[in-house]
Design an enzyme around this catalytic site. Structure first.
Site, PDB file in Angstrom:
ATOM      1  N   ARG A  43      -0.232 -78.561 -39.310  1.00  0.00           N
ATOM      2  CA  ARG A  43       1.249 -78.536 -39.331  1.00  0.00           C
ATOM      3  C   ARG A  43       1.776 -78.085 -40.696  1.00  0.00           C
ATOM      4  O   ARG A  43       2.879 -77.556 -40.783  1.00  0.00           O
ATOM      5  CB  ARG A  43       1.793 -79.932 -38.966  1.00  0.00           C
ATOM      6  CG  ARG A  43       3.322 -79.963 -38.692  1.00  0.00           C
ATOM      7  CD  ARG A  43       3.738 -81.308 -38.100  1.00  0.00           C
ATOM      8  NE  ARG A  43       5.138 -81.396 -37.732  1.00  0.00           N
ATOM      9  CZ  ARG A  43       6.062 -82.081 -38.414  1.00  0.00           C
ATOM     10  NH1 ARG A  43       5.726 -82.732 -39.498  1.00  0.00           N
ATOM     11  NH2 ARG A  43       7.306 -82.113 -38.002  1.00  0.00           N
ATOM     12  N   LEU A  69      11.890 -78.287 -38.010  1.00  0.00           N
ATOM     13  CA  LEU A  69      10.660 -78.420 -37.235  1.00  0.00           C
ATOM     14  C   LEU A  69      10.759 -79.819 -36.641  1.00  0.00           C
ATOM     15  O   LEU A  69      10.903 -80.791 -37.375  1.00  0.00           O
ATOM     16  CB  LEU A  69       9.455 -78.323 -38.193  1.00  0.00           C
ATOM     17  CG  LEU A  69       8.086 -77.957 -37.643  1.00  0.00           C
ATOM     18  CD1 LEU A  69       7.062 -77.918 -38.751  1.00  0.00           C
ATOM     19  CD2 LEU A  69       7.635 -78.770 -36.500  1.00  0.00           C
ATOM     20  N   SER A  70      10.673 -79.937 -35.313  1.00  0.00           N
ATOM     21  CA  SER A  70      10.880 -81.233 -34.658  1.00  0.00           C
ATOM     22  C   SER A  70       9.842 -82.267 -35.082  1.00  0.00           C
ATOM     23  O   SER A  70       8.740 -81.932 -35.523  1.00  0.00           O
ATOM     24  CB  SER A  70      10.819 -81.068 -33.143  1.00  0.00           C
ATOM     25  OG  SER A  70      11.614 -79.986 -32.721  1.00  0.00           O
ATOM     26  N   GLN A  71      10.216 -83.533 -34.912  1.00  0.00           N
ATOM     27  CA  GLN A  71       9.313 -84.659 -35.177  1.00  0.00           C
ATOM     28  C   GLN A  71       8.055 -84.524 -34.304  1.00  0.00           C
ATOM     29  O   GLN A  71       8.170 -84.234 -33.100  1.00  0.00           O
ATOM     30  CB  GLN A  71      10.085 -85.927 -34.793  1.00  0.00           C
ATOM     31  CG  GLN A  71       9.352 -87.214 -34.990  1.00  0.00           C
ATOM     32  CD  GLN A  71      10.072 -88.373 -34.303  1.00  0.00           C
ATOM     33  OE1 GLN A  71      11.124 -88.202 -33.697  1.00  0.00           O
ATOM     34  NE2 GLN A  71       9.486 -89.543 -34.402  1.00  0.00           N
ATOM     35  N   PRO A  72       6.859 -84.742 -34.870  1.00  0.00           N
ATOM     36  CA  PRO A  72       5.633 -84.616 -34.073  1.00  0.00           C
ATOM     37  C   PRO A  72       5.665 -85.428 -32.770  1.00  0.00           C
ATOM     38  O   PRO A  72       5.240 -84.931 -31.727  1.00  0.00           O
ATOM     39  CB  PRO A  72       4.546 -85.128 -35.009  1.00  0.00           C
ATOM     40  CG  PRO A  72       5.064 -84.816 -36.373  1.00  0.00           C
ATOM     41  CD  PRO A  72       6.558 -84.988 -36.290  1.00  0.00           C
TER      42      PRO A  72
END
Ligand code: SAH
Length: 223
Positions: A43, A69-72
């Site tokens: 990531r 970038l979205s939360q995992p």
């Protein structure tokens, strides 16, 4: 990119990544294939260098142009919903952003199509796909509110920006039994919705999964 860049050091090391996997499990992600893909996906290369030490925190992070970038956890959750009935052939993503979600999907489905409206983000994402030798992602600059007719129908469509309502055009581009995963709402009032096409009919089963917070789905292009 050389192998040590991909492997990561210090705060981007395998041990740091393992902690993220544990956190995803603690939050209820159970699909082993998805957890395995997260384990091997770097990531940190989807972020600017100044932020890469935070890449394995379970949090959304800025990628420029007021986008994130979205939360995992939410990437894993949406992927898990999308693949609930088994592997898919063709998936469309609306909002390429950094390219992280597309990279996760590319390791789990046959082909990924992805559209982004901000050109500099698209250019960087495509560069990452190339470096990672991901040859099953096709990405283009376009307004995803209208889906991507050229490659339709899709077995799954995932929107990573919040729409004010479910765009009809996306429903029309679903294959029989296809599934649409989309955040719907404005500002802090957003729900993650899942719409599943019933066979080859024009009926859809709808389910509201949980509260989410995404950047808005916007019209037009930005070069
Ligand atoms: N999936 C991305 C998340 C990026 S945030 C990732 O993994 O990094 C959402 C993205 O959707 C932003 O890059 C934003 O520019 C894009 N977006 C918003 N509205 C859009 C539209 N109508 N068509 C295509 N992309 C859109």
């Amino acid at each position: 990119m050389n192998s040590s860049e991909l492997a990561g050091i210090g705060m981007t090391s395998q041990r740091t990544r393992e902690r993220l996997i544990q956190r995803l499990k603690d939050q209820g992600i159970t699909n082993q294939r998805i957890l395995d893909v997260f384990r091997v996906t770097p990531r940190h290369i989807f972020l600017d260098e100044a932020l890469s030490h935070r890449a394995y925190e379970d949090t959304a992070l800025p990628i420029g142009f007021s986008q994130t970038l979205s939360q995992p956890y939410i990437v894993a959750k949406m992927t898990e919903i999308l693949l609930a009935e088994g592997p898919l052939k063709k998936v469309l993503e609306i909002g390429t952003g950094s390219g992280f979600q597309a990279t996760i999907l590319a390791q789990l489905v046959d082909s990924v199509y992805s559209v982004e409206r901000i050109e500099p983000l698209l250019v960087k994402a495509k560069e990452r796909f190339r470096k990672l030798s991901l040859h099953n992602i096709t990405a283009e600059l376009s307004d995803g509110s209208f889906g991507w007719k050229k490659h339709a129908p899709y077995n799954g469509i995932i929107a990573t920006a919040a729409a004010q309502g479910v765009p009809d055009e996306l429903l029309h581009q679903l294959a029989p039994d296809g599934i649409l995963v989309i955040p719907v709402g404005v500002g802090d009032e957003q729900d993650l919705r899942v719409l599943r096409r019933v066979g080859d009919s024009s009926e859809f089963e709808e389910e509201v999964v949980e509260r989410v917070k995404f950047v808005p789905l916007l019209g037009g292009l930005s070069r």
